[in-house]
Write a protein that holds these residues in place. Sequence first.
Motif, PDB file in Angstrom:
ATOM      1  N   HIS A   1       2.676   9.030 -14.956  1.00  0.00           N
ATOM      2  CA  HIS A   1       2.771   9.678 -13.597  1.00  0.00           C
ATOM      3  C   HIS A   1       3.651  10.979 -13.170  1.00  0.00           C
ATOM      4  CE1 HIS A   1       4.143   9.246  -9.260  1.00  0.00           C
ATOM      5  NE2 HIS A   1       3.382   9.131  -8.991  1.00  0.00           N
TER       6      HIS A   1
ATOM      7  N   SER B   1      -5.501  -0.941  -7.142  1.00  0.00           N
ATOM      8  CA  SER B   1      -6.286  -0.318  -7.007  1.00  0.00           C
ATOM      9  C   SER B   1      -5.746   1.190  -6.960  1.00  0.00           C
ATOM     10  CB  SER B   1      -7.115  -1.078  -5.847  1.00  0.00           C
ATOM     11  OG  SER B   1      -6.437  -0.316  -4.999  1.00  0.00           O
ATOM     12  N   LEU B   2      -6.548   2.211  -6.698  1.00  0.00           N
ATOM     13  CA  LEU B   2      -5.949   3.952  -6.314  1.00  0.00           C
ATOM     14  C   LEU B   2      -7.429   4.321  -6.098  1.00  0.00           C
ATOM     15  CD1 LEU B   2      -3.610   5.906  -8.176  1.00  0.00           C
ATOM     16  CD2 LEU B   2      -6.053   7.302  -7.405  1.00  0.00           C
TER      17      LEU B   2
ATOM     18  N   ARG C   1       0.821  -1.187  -0.180  1.00  0.00           N
ATOM     19  CA  ARG C   1      -0.082   0.068   0.778  1.00  0.00           C
ATOM     20  C   ARG C   1       0.925   0.980   0.118  1.00  0.00           C
ATOM     21  NH1 ARG C   1      -5.408  -0.604   3.442  1.00  0.00           N
ATOM     22  NH2 ARG C   1      -5.358  -1.095   0.521  1.00  0.00           N
TER      23      ARG C   1
ATOM     24  N   VAL D   1      -0.731  -0.357 -11.189  1.00  0.00           N
ATOM     25  CA  VAL D   1      -1.466   0.113 -10.230  1.00  0.00           C
ATOM     26  C   VAL D   1      -3.073  -1.401  -9.922  1.00  0.00           C
ATOM     27  CG1 VAL D   1      -3.075   1.444  -9.210  1.00  0.00           C
ATOM     28  CG2 VAL D   1      -1.265   2.437 -10.387  1.00  0.00           C
TER      29      VAL D   1
ATOM     30  N   ALA E   1      -2.608   4.126  -2.964  1.00  0.00           N
ATOM     31  CA  ALA E   1      -2.987   2.665  -3.917  1.00  0.00           C
ATOM     32  C   ALA E   1      -2.220   1.677  -3.733  1.00  0.00           C
ATOM     33  CB  ALA E   1      -1.301   3.408  -4.997  1.00  0.00           C
ATOM     34  N   ASP E   2      -3.256   0.347  -4.257  1.00  0.00           N
ATOM     35  CA  ASP E   2      -2.061  -0.329  -3.985  1.00  0.00           C
ATOM     36  C   ASP E   2      -1.288  -1.393  -4.780  1.00  0.00           C
ATOM     37  OD1 ASP E   2      -2.838  -0.570  -1.157  1.00  0.00           O
ATOM     38  OD2 ASP E   2      -5.277  -1.583  -1.757  1.00  0.00           O
TER      39      ASP E   2
ATOM     40  N   ILE F   1      -3.924  10.137  -1.447  1.00  0.00           N
ATOM     41  CA  ILE F   1      -3.432   8.902  -2.625  1.00  0.00           C
ATOM     42  C   ILE F   1      -3.264   7.490  -1.706  1.00  0.00           C
ATOM     43  CG2 ILE F   1      -2.020   8.136  -4.948  1.00  0.00           C
ATOM     44  CD1 ILE F   1      -1.767  10.599  -5.343  1.00  0.00           C
TER      45      ILE F   1
ATOM     46  N   TYR G   1       5.095   2.355 -11.137  1.00  0.00           N
ATOM     47  CA  TYR G   1       4.488   3.218 -11.192  1.00  0.00           C
ATOM     48  C   TYR G   1       4.754   4.736 -10.977  1.00  0.00           C
ATOM     49  CZ  TYR G   1       0.978   6.413  -8.670  1.00  0.00           C
ATOM     50  OH  TYR G   1       0.444   7.290  -7.616  1.00  0.00           O
TER      51      TYR G   1
ATOM     52  N   GLN H   1      -4.999   4.827 -12.768  1.00  0.00           N
ATOM     53  CA  GLN H   1      -5.247   3.273 -12.703  1.00  0.00           C
ATOM     54  C   GLN H   1      -5.446   2.836 -13.441  1.00  0.00           C
ATOM     55  OE1 GLN H   1      -8.390   2.165  -9.538  1.00  0.00           O
ATOM     56  NE2 GLN H   1      -7.623   0.199  -9.762  1.00  0.00           N
TER      57      GLN H   1
END
Length: 98
Positions: A72, A35-36, A3, A33, A55-56, A53, A66, A27
């Motif tokens: 990004h 989840s975001l 995470r 990514v 993100a997982d 933010i 990422y 995402q």
Amino acid sequence: MIRHVVLFRWKPDWDPAEWFDVVEGLQERIPEVRSLSVGADVLHADRSWDAAIVADFDRLEDVATYTAHPAHQPAIALSKAGAEQIVSVDFKLPASAT
């Protein structure tokens, strides 16, 4: 699972609308990514930050991918332009949380 949490304090009078638009699309543009979530603070307490933010990612290496991804880079540039402070933490989620 990793995470990735980032908190932002915006400069006075800076409008983060474009930043939110860019971040909300990450995402779909970066396959690593999982989840975001992104959002503005609604509590406005003394200890609150302005936005976050969460993100997982499957692996720590995916966080690096990422971070370096071309999609990004505009978010990074806008973050640097608008933020007074940025803090982050990356931690491993227990298997029971995934």
